[in-house]
Design an enzyme around this catalytic site. Structure first.
Site, PDB file in Angstrom:
ATOM      1  N   ARG A  62      29.335  61.032  51.040  1.00 23.70           N
ATOM      2  CA  ARG A  62      28.039  61.573  51.473  1.00 23.70           C
ATOM      3  C   ARG A  62      26.962  61.385  50.414  1.00 23.70           C
ATOM      4  NH1 ARG A  62      32.020  64.904  53.907  1.00 23.70           N
ATOM      5  NH2 ARG A  62      32.229  65.838  51.865  1.00 23.70           N
ATOM      6  N   GLU A  99      42.768  70.339  42.970  1.00 28.29           N
ATOM      7  CA  GLU A  99      43.544  71.575  43.064  1.00 28.29           C
ATOM      8  C   GLU A  99      45.049  71.254  42.994  1.00 28.29           C
ATOM      9  OE1 GLU A  99      42.319  73.803  46.427  1.00 28.29           O
ATOM     10  OE2 GLU A  99      43.702  75.454  45.978  1.00 28.29           O
TER      11      GLU A  99
HETATM   12  P1  AMP Z   1      33.904  69.828  43.645  1.00 27.27           P
HETATM   13  O1  AMP Z   1      34.484  68.703  42.857  1.00 27.27           O
HETATM   14  O2  AMP Z   1      34.830  71.000  43.761  1.00 27.27           O
HETATM   15  O3  AMP Z   1      32.526  70.233  43.145  1.00 27.27           O
HETATM   16  O4  AMP Z   1      33.740  69.316  45.134  1.00 27.27           O
HETATM   17  C1  AMP Z   1      32.653  68.555  45.492  1.00 27.27           C
HETATM   18  C2  AMP Z   1      33.005  67.467  46.472  1.00 27.27           C
HETATM   19  O5  AMP Z   1      33.883  67.910  47.508  1.00 27.27           O
HETATM   20  C3  AMP Z   1      31.741  67.001  47.170  1.00 27.27           C
HETATM   21  O6  AMP Z   1      31.772  65.580  47.248  1.00 27.27           O
HETATM   22  C4  AMP Z   1      31.769  67.668  48.529  1.00 27.27           C
HETATM   23  O7  AMP Z   1      31.350  66.788  49.526  1.00 27.27           O
HETATM   24  C5  AMP Z   1      33.212  68.088  48.746  1.00 27.27           C
HETATM   25  N1  AMP Z   1      33.360  69.532  49.099  1.00 27.27           N
HETATM   26  C6  AMP Z   1      33.961  70.491  48.358  1.00 27.27           C
HETATM   27  N2  AMP Z   1      33.954  71.681  48.969  1.00 27.27           N
HETATM   28  C7  AMP Z   1      33.296  71.497  50.136  1.00 27.27           C
HETATM   29  C8  AMP Z   1      32.936  72.368  51.229  1.00 27.27           C
HETATM   30  N3  AMP Z   1      33.247  73.680  51.236  1.00 27.27           N
HETATM   31  N4  AMP Z   1      32.255  71.839  52.273  1.00 27.27           N
HETATM   32  C9  AMP Z   1      31.928  70.517  52.272  1.00 27.27           C
HETATM   33  N5  AMP Z   1      32.244  69.649  51.290  1.00 27.27           N
HETATM   34  C10 AMP Z   1      32.929  70.122  50.228  1.00 27.27           C
END
Ligand code: AMP
Length: 177
Positions: A62, A99
């Site tokens: 995205r 995770e």
């Molecule tokens: P993070 O590495 O935990 O910051 O996760 C970010 C990435 O995971 C981004 O590319 C988001 O598109 C996706 N992502 C994580 N959590 C969500 C969520 N609750 N809803 C949509 N996309 C998420």
């Protein structure tokens, strides 16, 4: 005038996707909306118009949808940061913790020149692990992260704390995971 509240309303929440307990913030409904998409892209670009930016980098997938039009607005090129195994040319990669297990992000070695100021774009900031890895990758090849831009920040996950050294712009916030 298209307020940020309306951008928030255009984001659909799908509970328990991709697994129980996750509230998935689905931006495809924002992307469907011509004025919402335009406003999101121009608001993210506006935050960096007065900054010297040499290149926009978007994180798969995205981040590509948002990053390329932001690059057009700022008059720069666009470089994709991809998941492992997708880029055909010589590349550098960085491993990061998920995770459960690990993942890898990659960038083409010819994409950036040392010293470039790179604006990093993704749709959403959750724990910050993905953006942290992407910034590490860009710095590994000798460039400077000029700033970060997201549509959504999931504030309770505190991803911002892993990215404190950078200028950051988010258009809307959601609470919870
Ligand atoms: P993070 O590495 O935990 O910051 O996760 C970010 C990435 O995971 C981004 O590319 C988001 O598109 C996706 N992502 C994580 N959590 C969500 C969520 N609750 N809803 C949509 N996309 C998420």
């Amino acid at each position: 005038m298209f307020p940020m509240d309306e951008i928030k309303e255009l984001i659909r929440t799908i509970p328990d996707f991709p697994k129980p307990g996750i509230q998935f913030r689905d931006l495809t409904t924002l992307f469907l909306h011509a004025e919402g998409l335009r406003k999101a892209v121009s608001a993210m670009a506006d935050a960096y118009r007065s900054q010297p930016i040499d290149m926009v980098a978007g994180i798969e997938a995205r981040g590509f949808i948002l990053g390329a039009p932001i690059a057009l607005e700022l008059g720069t090129g666009f470089v994709p940061i991809r998941k492992a195994g997708k880029l055909p040319g010589d590349k550098v990669s960085v491993e990061y913790e998920l995770e459960y297990g690990k993942d890898r992000l990659e960038i083409h070695t010819n994409a950036l020149e040392r010293g470039m100021r790179v604006l990093m774009v993704d749709d959403l900031l959750a724990t910050g692990g993905t953006m942290r890895a992407a910034c590490d990758l860009v710095e590994q090849v000798g460039c400077r992260v000029a700033g970060l831009a997201f549509v959504v920040e999931l504030v309770d996950l505190k991803g911002r704390q892993r990215l404190t050294e950078y200028r950051m712009v988010n258009l809307v916030e959601f609470e919870g995971e």
